[in-house]
Write a protein that holds these residues in place. Structure first.
Motif, PDB file in Angstrom:
ATOM      1  N   ARG A 139       0.864  -1.116   0.014  1.00  0.00           N
ATOM      2  CA  ARG A 139      -0.024   0.048   0.012  1.00  0.00           C
ATOM      3  C   ARG A 139       0.771   1.356  -0.014  1.00  0.00           C
ATOM      4  O   ARG A 139       1.870   1.534   0.828  1.00  0.00           O
ATOM      5  N   ILE A 140       0.936   1.956  -0.999  1.00  0.00           N
ATOM      6  CA  ILE A 140       1.694   3.423  -1.182  1.00  0.00           C
ATOM      7  C   ILE A 140       0.565   4.378  -0.813  1.00  0.00           C
ATOM      8  O   ILE A 140      -0.496   4.744  -1.209  1.00  0.00           O
ATOM      9  N   GLN A 141       0.870   5.063   0.255  1.00  0.00           N
ATOM     10  CA  GLN A 141      -0.155   5.753   1.081  1.00  0.00           C
ATOM     11  C   GLN A 141       0.829   7.055   1.639  1.00  0.00           C
ATOM     12  O   GLN A 141       0.957   6.984   3.057  1.00  0.00           O
ATOM     13  N   PRO A 142       1.574   7.830   1.152  1.00  0.00           N
ATOM     14  CA  PRO A 142       2.158   9.082   1.866  1.00  0.00           C
ATOM     15  C   PRO A 142       1.170   9.896   2.423  1.00  0.00           C
ATOM     16  O   PRO A 142       0.254  10.232   2.065  1.00  0.00           O
ATOM     17  N   ALA A 143       1.990  10.727   3.505  1.00  0.00           N
ATOM     18  CA  ALA A 143       0.975  11.630   4.143  1.00  0.00           C
ATOM     19  C   ALA A 143       0.712  12.904   3.292  1.00  0.00           C
ATOM     20  O   ALA A 143       1.707  13.299   2.594  1.00  0.00           O
ATOM     21  N   ASN A 144      -0.270  13.350   3.467  1.00  0.00           N
ATOM     22  CA  ASN A 144      -0.868  14.590   2.780  1.00  0.00           C
ATOM     23  C   ASN A 144      -0.848  14.436   1.261  1.00  0.00           C
ATOM     24  O   ASN A 144      -0.616  15.518   0.704  1.00  0.00           O
ATOM     25  N   ALA A 145      -0.965  13.278   0.915  1.00  0.00           N
ATOM     26  CA  ALA A 145      -0.785  13.306  -0.804  1.00  0.00           C
ATOM     27  C   ALA A 145      -2.320  13.471  -1.252  1.00  0.00           C
ATOM     28  O   ALA A 145      -3.109  12.965  -0.665  1.00  0.00           O
ATOM     29  N   THR A 146      -2.325  13.719  -2.438  1.00  0.00           N
ATOM     30  CA  THR A 146      -3.703  14.017  -3.025  1.00  0.00           C
ATOM     31  C   THR A 146      -3.668  13.066  -4.297  1.00  0.00           C
ATOM     32  O   THR A 146      -4.702  12.542  -4.623  1.00  0.00           O
ATOM     33  N   SER A 147      -2.527  12.633  -4.646  1.00  0.00           N
ATOM     34  CA  SER A 147      -2.513  11.649  -5.755  1.00  0.00           C
ATOM     35  C   SER A 147      -1.335  10.958  -5.908  1.00  0.00           C
ATOM     36  O   SER A 147      -0.180  11.549  -5.339  1.00  0.00           O
ATOM     37  N   ILE A 148      -1.087   9.952  -6.635  1.00  0.00           N
ATOM     38  CA  ILE A 148       0.322   9.231  -6.722  1.00  0.00           C
ATOM     39  C   ILE A 148       0.268   8.744  -8.147  1.00  0.00           C
ATOM     40  O   ILE A 148      -0.779   8.230  -8.502  1.00  0.00           O
ATOM     41  N   THR A 149       1.079   8.835  -8.964  1.00  0.00           N
ATOM     42  CA  THR A 149       1.702   8.326 -10.094  1.00  0.00           C
ATOM     43  C   THR A 149       2.925   7.662 -10.078  1.00  0.00           C
ATOM     44  O   THR A 149       3.869   7.820  -9.610  1.00  0.00           O
TER      45      THR A 149
END
Length: 664
Positions: free
Chosen positions: A427-437
């Motif tokens: 699970r890629i889930q950075p803090a304060n992210a709005t989207s991941i590419t």
């Protein structure tokens, strides 16, 4: 685990079939000794109200098929009672007539029941006595009257009918009066406790409830799965494995009822047996053959398999209830944990199919249709294999990745291959992210055997972006939210290089900018320059300033309109404002307008602005009146504040009743 307890709960999944409503109504009208709800109970329990005809696939166990919506038998294969013939004799409606249409099937059953009930009772109201209903149903069942196991099977069938009639949900759904039958009186309290099967303890001398009451007085063999009822098949219908180790589980659909399957395995002429039978309505499980012995359910593949029969028909998905899936998967996990060497990850999870589809030996939990040398195609097109895989593999561990950027590899890393028998989740889930590419620079899996699943979210229940195998690279993927989930599954043989990818995140800026002001060294009495420096962890797109001062005799602060600044806290009156129309007043830091009948009030403040400068406007407003269509707002950049629409202007307008902000 081998705990000697039985758990069962009678439930029905959502079901609706109004097409036979008029047929049931006509049958009740013509046969007054038939209690309302009885015909629906028999039809639903036996066939889920679907007329079984000659096109239905035969059972892989050899158990004969019923016919019609009422699920009665013309051919009992020299074992089942051929109750269709009895119904034809009692009703005067031949089997051929019954098979011609559903109305004839319902009327025939109703007429036969009506005749038998009429012979039993002295007063019309006695037809609603559940003990009388039980007595008539015993005369119409297909289950033979031989042995303690068939006694249980008969009771299990009638218990399902009467419980259906007691259900408020079914009464509402099928428009019959809800019954309040006391099933303890019908079956006896002890037998009722076993049939309802919420908690039963197994002992050497019988099935015993918490009051030490027994359902049947027979010597029970060792029970291997605690929640299952033990009803052993006749010794003529199973054999020894002759030393062959158990290594697979076979999933079947019986093409008939739970009670029928239990009874059919007692028939020596059937030459059929199965280790477990699973009921549709509540997932109750009956064990019939010890796992150590060879049941006869999948032909040449019997020596190494454990077989389950699931109640129902392959062409009707309504039999495959949540309770059936869940309890069947619980049983599979118990067998997986029993030391046979069957990995949970070896459960088939591909597409369902209607024909035979032989799978390799890697897949250990699969359907009858997936084994070699088979002609039967159960559990067929309606069995949800992905659901079953997830229920068996129900506690996956997830590797969490919180860095906003990085590289992402399979378990072999950047240089080595991944391994066999993997089920891994990241699970890629950075803090304060709005989207991941994420962009895959290489991708190589064993084609059509190993798979990468990518989900747009944090769990496998979130939307599936895609499933990838072989060299079919995902390419570049961007999430719509703050998380991407990756699930990898590999089979038992042949690995490959896997994948290499890099990812980045779009982050919310949660760190406010800071401003440093360099003060002067002396008091100033004329215009002077102040230097201030903005800093931020990201670039500052716009900078705004507001300079205000406070005279010694004033309560509030103010600024210079000639310099393009307004600071108004309404602490010192309205001297800077021009009241064009409407009743305005100032008090306690608030400008109040009280003339709600005025549709276009106007108080304005003259401010020098130009088109080459960006401005930031911030204000607060509160609407307290209760009149309809309340609205208020602010014009800015007005060419003439005295006009109705303030000349050329921008306008931010809040409508209270619609909870909308509008910009003009």
């Amino acid at each position: 685990m081998r705990n000697f307890f039985l758990f069962a709960l009678l439930l029905w999944g959502g079901f609706s079939n109004a097409q036979y409503t008029s047929d049931f109504s006509s049958a009740y009208a013509a046969n007054p000794n038939v209690p309302k709800g009885l015909l629906e109970a028999v039809a639903y329990t036996n066939t889920h109200m679907r007329s079984i005809d000659a096109s239905e696939m035969s059972s892989c166990s050899g158990m004969p098929l019923p016919y019609g919506v009422m699920g009665v038998f013309e051919n009992g294969a020299n074992y089942f009672i051929e109750n269709g013939k009895k119904i034809a004799d009692l009703s005067g409606i031949s089997i051929n007539e019954q098979k011609s249409n559903v109305s004839a099937q319902i009327n025939a059953y109703a007429s036969a029941f009506n005749v038998l009930m009429g012979e039993l009772i002295q007063h019309p109201n006695d037809s609603n006595d559940p003990q009388n209903i039980y007595a008539v149903l015993l005369q119409l069942t297909e289950i033979p009257d031989s042995g303690i196991v068939n006694k249980y099977a008969r009771d299990a069938q009638i218990y399902s009918y009467l419980t259906f009639m007691n259900s408020a949900e079914k009464a509402h759904e099928f428009s019959f009066p809800k019954r309040n039958f006391d099933l303890k009186l019908v079956f006896g309290e002890t037998n009722w406790r076993i049939l309802s099967a919420k908690r039963v303890k197994f002992a050497e001398n019988g099935i015993i409830n918490e009051h030490n009451q027994q359902y049947q007085q027979i010597n029970l063999r060792s029970i291997e799965y605690g929640p299952a009822i033990w009803n052993p098949v006749a010794t003529c219908n199973y054999s020894s494995r002759s030393g062959t180790p158990i290594s697979a589980i076979t999933i079947h659909t019986i093409q008939g009822s739970y009670a029928g399957a239990i009874s059919w395995a007692q028939n020596c002429a059937s030459s059929v047996s199965y280790h477990y039978v699973i009921r549709s309505s509540d997932g109750q499980i009956t064990q019939m053959v010890l796992e150590a012995n060879k049941a006869w359910h999948v032909g040449s593949e019997n020596p190494y398999t454990i077989g389950y029969e699931h109640e129902g028909y392959v062409s009707d998905p309504t039999w495959y209830t949540e309770a059936m899936y869940t309890n069947s998967a619980d049983l599979s996990r118990d067998i997986i944990n029993s030391g046979y060497g069957i990995p949970a990850s070896r459960t088939y999870y591909g597409a369902a199919s209607s024909g035979t589809n032989v799978l390799g030996n890697c897949t250990k939990i699969k359907g009858h249709q997936h084994y070699p040398n088979q002609s039967h195609t159960d559990p067929g097109i309606n069995w949800n294999w992905e659901k079953y895989y997830r229920l068996i593999n129900n506690t996956p561990s997830i590797t969490s990745i919180s860095s906003p950027t990085g590289n992402f590899y399979d378990s072999g890393g950047s240089a080595a291959n991944y391994s066999n028998d993997e089920r891994l989740l990241w699970r890629i889930q950075p803090a304060n992210a709005t989207s991941i590419t994420i962009t895959f620079s290489s991708f190589n899996l064993e084609n059509n055997y190993d798979y990468l699943f990518i989900y747009n979210g944090s769990t496998i229940d979130d939307p599936l972006i895609g499933v990838y195998t072989g060299s079919n690279s995902p390419g570049t993927i961007t999430s719509t939210g703050a998380t991407l989930l990756f699930e990898f599954r590999s089979d038992c043989a042949t690995t490959a290089a896997g994948w290499a990818a890099s990812y980045s995140s779009t982050l919310i800026d949660i760190i406010p900018p800071t401003t440093t002001v360099t003060p002067g060294n002396t008091w100033e009495t004329a215009n002077f320059t102040i230097n201030f420096t903005d800093s931020d962890d990201q670039s500052v797109a716009e900078k705004f300033y507001l300079i205000a001062d406070k005279n010694p005799g004033d309560n509030g602060w103010s600024s210079s309109p000639a310099s393009g600044c307004v600071h108004e806290d309404f602490e010192d009156g309205m001297s800077s404002w021009i009241n064009q129309s409407g009743a305005f007043s100032q008090a306690a830091g608030t400008l109040t307008f009280s003339d709600v009948a005025n549709g276009n009030t106007n108080a304005y403040y003259l401010l020098d602005q130009d088109a080459s400068t960006s401005y930031l406007y911030e204000w607060g407003q509160n609407i307290t009146s209760t009149s309809s269509n309340q609205r208020a707002g602010l014009h800015f950049f007005c060419s003439d504040p005295t006009l109705t629409n303030r000349g050329n202007s921008y306008f931010v307008f809040f409508r209270q009743g619609q909870n909308k902000a509008q910009i003009y």
